[in-house]
Design a protein around this motif. Structure first.
Motif, mmCIF file in Angstrom:
data_model
loop_
_atom_site.group_PDB
_atom_site.id
_atom_site.type_symbol
_atom_site.label_atom_id
_atom_site.label_comp_id
_atom_site.label_asym_id
_atom_site.label_seq_id
_atom_site.Cartn_x
_atom_site.Cartn_y
_atom_site.Cartn_z
ATOM 1 N N ILE A 228 0.822 -1.195 0.000
ATOM 2 C CA ILE A 228 0.000 0.000 0.000
ATOM 3 C C ILE A 228 0.865 1.258 0.000
ATOM 4 O O ILE A 228 1.883 1.332 0.706
ATOM 5 C CB ILE A 228 -0.917 0.014 1.250
ATOM 6 N N ASP A 229 0.452 2.251 -0.790
ATOM 7 C CA ASP A 229 1.066 3.572 -0.746
ATOM 8 C C ASP A 229 0.529 4.289 0.489
ATOM 9 O O ASP A 229 -0.674 4.563 0.579
ATOM 10 C CB ASP A 229 0.723 4.343 -2.019
ATOM 11 N N LEU A 230 1.377 4.578 1.454
ATOM 12 C CA LEU A 230 0.943 5.173 2.715
ATOM 13 C C LEU A 230 0.507 6.625 2.554
ATOM 14 O O LEU A 230 -0.090 7.198 3.472
ATOM 15 C CB LEU A 230 2.064 5.090 3.755
ATOM 16 N N ARG A 231 0.775 7.205 1.394
ATOM 17 C CA ARG A 231 0.382 8.598 1.189
ATOM 18 C C ARG A 231 -1.085 8.737 0.808
ATOM 19 O O ARG A 231 -1.727 9.727 1.150
ATOM 20 C CB ARG A 231 1.278 9.232 0.111
ATOM 21 N N ASP A 232 -1.613 7.744 0.087
ATOM 22 C CA ASP A 232 -3.011 7.872 -0.348
ATOM 23 C C ASP A 232 -3.824 6.590 -0.184
ATOM 24 O O ASP A 232 -5.006 6.554 -0.522
ATOM 25 C CB ASP A 232 -3.075 8.348 -1.807
ATOM 26 N N GLY A 233 -3.191 5.516 0.329
ATOM 27 C CA GLY A 233 -3.917 4.282 0.572
ATOM 28 C C GLY A 233 -4.147 3.408 -0.648
ATOM 29 O O GLY A 233 -4.821 2.381 -0.562
ATOM 30 N N SER A 234 -3.576 3.772 -1.791
ATOM 31 C CA SER A 234 -3.764 2.980 -3.005
ATOM 32 C C SER A 234 -2.859 1.759 -3.017
ATOM 33 O O SER A 234 -1.861 1.693 -2.284
ATOM 34 C CB SER A 234 -3.491 3.834 -4.249
ATOM 35 N N VAL A 235 -3.205 0.764 -3.821
ATOM 36 C CA VAL A 235 -2.409 -0.452 -3.975
ATOM 37 C C VAL A 235 -1.417 -0.257 -5.113
ATOM 38 O O VAL A 235 -1.825 0.017 -6.245
ATOM 39 C CB VAL A 235 -3.306 -1.667 -4.258
ATOM 40 N N ILE A 236 -0.120 -0.396 -4.817
ATOM 41 C CA ILE A 236 0.879 -0.263 -5.884
ATOM 42 C C ILE A 236 1.335 -1.628 -6.398
ATOM 43 O O ILE A 236 1.955 -1.721 -7.451
ATOM 44 C CB ILE A 236 2.094 0.579 -5.442
ATOM 45 N N GLY A 237 1.018 -2.697 -5.645
ATOM 46 C CA GLY A 237 1.422 -4.019 -6.098
ATOM 47 C C GLY A 237 1.181 -5.054 -5.017
ATOM 48 O O GLY A 237 0.468 -4.806 -4.026
ATOM 49 N N TYR A 238 1.792 -6.228 -5.198
ATOM 50 C CA TYR A 238 1.584 -7.355 -4.287
ATOM 51 C C TYR A 238 2.902 -8.099 -4.090
ATOM 52 O O TYR A 238 3.739 -8.160 -5.006
ATOM 53 C CB TYR A 238 0.547 -8.332 -4.852
ATOM 54 N N GLU A 239 3.037 -8.706 -2.907
ATOM 55 C CA GLU A 239 4.121 -9.663 -2.687
ATOM 56 C C GLU A 239 3.547 -11.060 -2.807
ATOM 57 O O GLU A 239 2.506 -11.368 -2.210
ATOM 58 C CB GLU A 239 4.758 -9.501 -1.309
#
Length: 380
Positions: A25-36
């Protein structure tokens, strides 16, 4: 064969693994940038047991490949493409024997290398990361926080992502936490890497992640591992890869340093005193310091004795064979906020020597020495 060994052998029979995907998660806006992608044996075997059996039987590369292929296959089936990133775990030892090519139509692929691999086999990790970047992969350093020795080696690795493990940091003294966070922040800013905090399981840990300068986060508070969602969420900012880093070749350190710094002439004892001043500074860094040395063929006993003492005091000491750099003498000391390179060459009965504190030049020289270290077995 013991019953324990037999049961471990059974773990690899009919190997079938699937992947679970945990959101990043991008902590700046809560969006998903990817997965592990996390390996999950289909028969319910704990992943750590699977990899222990593979290592014991010399089949680590095989299991590593099976887990990676399963993750890539399921990610493709789930429609995971750029701009999403996909983080995959790998054993540095397995990557020494096989560096995977990037599949077509992929997400931004990032290979995770653990801190334990970094501290046990730094030479192998360096070679693996160089090969990965050549093949177009991004690189993440995983589990940073447990071992201060990793901070000594971090300047050589040019990671795209540095993962702070909040669970591991919570077990350390406040002064150690501050030292780790400061060193990670320094390297991230210097190399334009991204800091990712993992192990965010509570609001307090989320606040700690933000205080530590992390812009990405991962943990049960933000999303548990599982199948890829259908449909996928709207992607956030794409992960930016920092770049390839320095090349461990080219002119020898003596030529690099004296290309702009005039050397001093003196007897060998004076050159040794200058080199000892450098390593003395590294010794003050404790576990976060490292020294790499390439002694000349006729260095005597003083330098060798000093290297032995340093092994008891700092995080990593690597020594090349005598004369490995064409008879010149090189010592590099590195740590958070400190870097120095001593070089010398014989000239008649004297030595010409110089020291540089230019961090970029020091890192270049360290990369060259690290790439030439003989392979070392893992620590027991």
């Amino acid at each position: 064969m013991s019953s324990a060994s037999g049961s471990r052998a059974d773990v690899l029979d009919g190997l079938d693994v699937r992947a679970a995907f945990q959101p990043i998660i991008d902590l700046r806006d809560g969006s998903v940038i990817g997965y592990e992608a996390l390996a999950r044996p289909s028969d319910g075997t704990p992943p750590e047991e699977l990899f222990a059996a593979a290592r014991e039987q010399g089949r680590l590369a095989e299991v590593d490949r099976a887990c990676r292929q399963a993750a890539l296959r399921e990610a493709a089936d789930g429609g995971l493409r750029a701009p999403f990133a996909l983080f995959l775990n790998a054993d540095a030892g397995a990557l020494e024997h096989e560096v995977p090519e990037l599949p077509p139509g992929h997400a931004t692929l990032v290979m995770e290398i653990t801190e334990s691999a970094l501290t046990e086999r730094p030479d192998a990790v360096l070679r693996s990361l160089t090969a990965l970047r050549t093949h177009g992969w991004g690189v993440s350093l995983d589990d940073i926080g447990a071992d201060s020795r990793s901070l000594a080696l971090m300047p050589l690795l040019y990671p795209d992502v540095i993962k702070l493990d909040l669970r591991l940091l919570s077990e350390r003294a406040p002064a150690d936490v501050a030292r780790v966070v400061t060193a990670v922040g320094f390297e991230a800013e210097r190399r334009h890497a991204t800091v990712l905090a993992e192990g965010i399981d509570s609001d307090a840990q989320l606040a700690m992640a933000r205080a530590a300068g992390a812009t990405l986060g991962q943990g049960f508070l933000l999303g548990e591992p599982g199948p890829l969602p259908d449909p996928l969420p709207e992607p956030g900012r794409p992960l930016r890869l920092a770049g390839t880093g320095g090349a461990p070749d080219g002119p020898l350190p003596y030529q690099r340093v004296t290309n702009w710094r005039r050397p001093t002439r003196g007897v060998q004892q004076l050159a040794e005193r200058a080199a000892a001043l450098l390593s003395g500074q590294a010794a003050a860094l404790g576990e976060t310091g490292m020294v790499l040395a390439a002694p000349p063929s006729d260095d005597g006993t003083a330098a060798r004795a000093r290297y032995g003492e340093l092994r008891e005091r700092i995080g990593f000491v690597g020594v090349l064979d005598d004369g490995a750099l064409g008879g010149t003498w090189t010592e590099v000391a590195l740590g958070p906020g400190y870097g120095a390179c001593f070089v010398a060459t014989p000239d008649g009965g004297d030595w010409l020597f110089a020291t540089s504190y230019d961090r970029e030049l020091v890192v270049e020289c360290a990369l060259l020495l690290m790439a030439r270290l003989p392979p070392a077995p893992p620590r027991r």
